[in-house]
Write an enzyme that holds these catalytic residues in place. Structure first.
Site: not given
Length: 782
Positions: A95, A356
């Site tokens: 490009e 617990s």
């Protein structure tokens, strides 16, 4: 006008002749153009960047999750550093070869394109640079000469505003690939199901070609056309020598995919939580480590499937790196897509009763305050506080136990008694400091039952707290994203207290360890604590090694309980499997005892430093300058008759015929428990019945009735109140009075019943040494 040009114009000075004059004219022209560009740039600013998909990455930068943009696009930020260099090379070569050298416009390419197009009368070549293409992608418009000029202007603006790398990143992020796919990053995952840095050369070239005609070369619709375009450019790259020829030959043989993939949501609940808290960021780098995450998720799914026959449908896991305070695994459910099991619920953030699991905090606070050491004895007898009667999981009381036994066996009465002794607010304040943010909202309604799970916490909060135990009592902020900043911790308790808790919780002589794991030689040393909520709705386990803290929750998201549900049976095996899978290499490495921790010999019966009358001792840890230093006083001297049938006090001690012996002096509640449970302990003989002396000191411990209650009695049925008290072993008789009326005498612990006639009662209990205790209660008749 300003500057040199303005001064020349105002003074009417000639611009000069010859080369110097031409130079000044060019300079003025350049300055004028620059000022013109500056003005236009202010008048017509660049459009804001497009919004990007929120992408959430793991710590190794792999993709965990991605979300569509507001305009329903898959558009992910595509940094060149995270893309295969071959892809970047192909794009620039194809490009804009001179991308790094021109200012956004390539004059040579422009002249060449203008000449060719003029000679042929049609568009045969383009001159758009990457910056110009970026402008066109951001603001699409018909291809006219006027729009080309606008693109050139925008290209100059991009070059003025961004660096070359930033322009390239925007370009790679906006490239169209057909449909709602934009950018190399999104295309790489949607078409090849792989990150862009793992693209092959064939795939890189393919992705560099498609943006020229994104709809006609769309892979999932026009695969053959895309392959032809790829092959054409492979040949061009071969002729140009852009890539190795053998690699290009291999690229030609690689098939072209024709299906579109889905972006997998690898940790949906975790990603959703991050997106919710960091919604303004397009990219979130999390602290999750894929290897640990995958192992944890796989083991969680396996264990849920294993227990599904018992009615357990889900679970959650959280793993924290203790050294960095980072979440490295987050499994919100066993299967996100299991709708029947409500798999989309986040079990890590769900508010549940911890059972617990909060007890270690009580013991750590008590260690630090010098109330206990590991071998000190605590009472485990029936106890009532304001209507709350804690019972052990197996409904069995042990009378007297060591702190070590109470914590390792998760007894319920001892931590409740410790909390009552320290003060409930001390415990609740510590919970808030420990990162349990939901406690603040619940605090007004909490009582001593909070110690046993009578409150709501999340797996995130609970695991975060336990990581503080692994870091010497220091709670660091918990991080889920990177980079994690340096932060100062909150000190919850001392390093010595944290070590003592870890040391107890690492004991393998306990009821909640599976036998198979005891025999596993490769299992790293680990400390852990379990929890089971009321109604068997939640099973918890949090395990700690020097490197990791692993939190596990098992249960059902709809809240229904299962009789077999317990932390021991369901959560412990999963926690141990995860620890073994992610931390096996640590072996038996463990925390070093802090310098403030020392050892001493203590009485085996009381856990206190021995007196000369303590016959058996054992080693015990203690915290210097904090742990109790008082000597054991369990064994008290008494004067008894020669045949040990009578006890004398100084007032009735005969001149001869007696001896001085030592007897254990147990607390009244414990002495009563021994008697009721027929535990054989050495008891002193009864006091001389002929003695008329009076004694000072504490009277009987009235167990019932209690001033904490208001008693509702049905008058017609003649309901009665229970009178019961406890005393030390030297006491053999209790005398009861109600509103000044003598009721009778019974042995300590023996029950006496009374039918009240008035609503206000003053109850007095006196032992055989004349010591009294009293209580005032209120009765409501109906």
């Amino acid at each position: 006008m300003t500057g040199l040009l303005g001064r020349w114009v105002r003074a009417g000075l000639p611009l000069g002749r010859g080369w110097a004059g031409r130079g000044r004219r060019l300079l003025l022209l350049g300055a004028g153009l620059l000022m013109c560009f500056w003005g236009l740039n202010r008048l017509f600013p660049l459009p804001p960047p497009k919004s990007f998909s929120t992408t959430i990455l793991a710590a190794d930068s792999s993709l965990l999750c991605a979300y569509l943009t507001p305009d329903e696009k898959w558009r992910m930020r595509s940094s060149p550093q995270r893309i295969n260099p071959d892809m970047v090379k192909a794009i620039i070569e194809k490009e804009d070869k001179w991308f790094y050298y021109h200012p956004g416009i390539n004059p040579v390419a422009l002249m060449r394109a203008l000449l060719n197009n003029t000679l042929t009368g049609r568009r045969t070549s383009g001159a758009s640079t990457i910056s110009m293409q970026l402008a066109r992608m951001r603001e699409p418009a018909p291809r006219t000469y006027l729009n080309k000029v606008r693109e050139m202007f925008r290209a100059l603006q991009y070059e003025w505003t961004y660096s070359k790398e930033e322009i390239l990143e925007l370009y790679l992020s906006y490239l169209p690939y057909g449909g709602n796919v934009e950018g190399v990053y999104a295309a790489s995952y949607l078409f090849f199901d792989r990150p862009p840095d793992k693209l092959s050369l064939s795939q890189a070239i393919l992705l560099s070609v498609i943006p020229n005609r994104p709809n006609s070369l769309r892979l999932d619709r026009q695969g053959e056309a895309a392959r032809a375009a790829r092959d054409k450019w492979i040949e061009r790259f071969r002729q140009a020598g852009t890539f190795d020829e053998q690699e290009l030959e291999a690229a030609l043989l690689e098939p072209v995919p024709t299906q579109r993939h889905q972006i997998e949501l690898k940790t949906p609940q975790f990603c959703y939580a991050l997106k919710k808290s960091h919604g303004n960021r397009s990219e979130i780098v999390s602290s999750l480590r894929p290897a640990i995450q995958q192992k944890s998720q796989k083991l969680l799914a396996h264990h849920v499937q294993r227990f599904s026959r018992l009615g357990v449908s889900n679970g959650a896991v959280l793993v924290i790196d203790n050294r960095l305070s980072q979440v490295v695994a987050y499994c919100g459910s066993a299967d996100f897509y299991d709708m029947a099991a409500q798999g989309q619920v986040d079990g890590v953030q769900g508010l549940r009763s911890p059972g617990s699991a909060l007890k270690p905090l009580v013991y750590a606070l008590a260690f630090e305050r010098g109330l206990i050491t590991p071998q000190m004895k605590l009472l485990d007898v029936p106890t009532t506080y304001y209507g709350f009667q804690p019972e052990n999981y197996d409904l069995v009381f042990h009378g007297q136990v060591s702190v070590h036994f109470a914590l390792s066996h998760s007894l319920n009465v001892p931590p409740v008694r410790l909390t009552k002794e320290m003060g409930l607010d001390v415990f609740l304040d510590a919970l808030e400091r420990s990162g349990f943010d939901h406690i603040k909202q619940q605090r007004k309604g909490l009582g001593l039952s909070a110690v046993l799970g009578g409150c709501g916490v999340t797996l995130m909060e609970l695991t975060h707290f336990y990581s503080a135990l692994a870091r010497g009592g220091r709670l660091y902020p918990l991080y889920t994203t990177l980079p994690a900043p340096q932060a100062q911790p909150t000190t919850l308790f001392s390093e010595e207290a944290a070590f003592l808790v870890l040391d107890i919780l690492s004991d393998i002589e306990r009821p909640d360890i599976p036998q198979a794991y005891l025999e596993a030689s490769s299992l790293p040393k680990v400390a852990w604590k379990t929890g089971t909520s009321y109604g068997h709705r939640d099973a918890w386990c949090v395990g700690m090694t020097p490197r990791y803290t692993v939190g596990v929750w098992m249960g059902n998201f709809d809240g229904h309980g299962v009789p077999e549900m317990s932390g021991t049976q369901m959560a412990v095996p999963l926690m141990l499997d995860i620890v073994n899978a992610i931390d096996r290499q640590s072996g038996k490495q463990w925390f070093a005892p802090p310098p403030g921790l020392q050892q001493r010999r203590v009485c085996s019966e009381s856990g206190l430093p021995p007196s000369p009358h303590c016959t058996h001792t054992q080693p015990d840890w203690y915290i210097a300058h904090a742990s109790p230093l008082r000597t054991c006083d369990l064994h008290q001297p008494l004067y008894v008759s020669a045949d040990t049938s009578l006890q004398y006090c100084p007032a009735c001690l005969p001149d001869t015929g007696y001896q001085r012996l030592y007897f254990p002096n147990y607390e009244p509640e414990l002495a009563l428990w021994f008697e009721l449970n027929q535990v054989g302990v050495r008891q002193p003989p009864p006091h001389n019945p002929l003695c008329e002396a009076r004694f000072s000191g504490q009277g009987p411990n009235i167990l019932s009735p209690s001033a904490d209650f208001e008693y509702l009695l049905e008058r017609r049925r003649g309901q009665e109140l229970l009178l019961q008290a406890a005393s030390d072993p030297s006491i053999h008789q209790h005398h009861w009075y109600v509103n000044g009326q003598y009721l009778g005498a019974v042995a300590p612990g023996e029950k006496l019943f009374y039918s009240p006639r008035s609503s206000k009662l003053n109850i007095v209990c006196m032992d055989d040494k004349g010591r009294k205790s009293k209580t005032d209660i209120k009765v409501v008749f109906f």
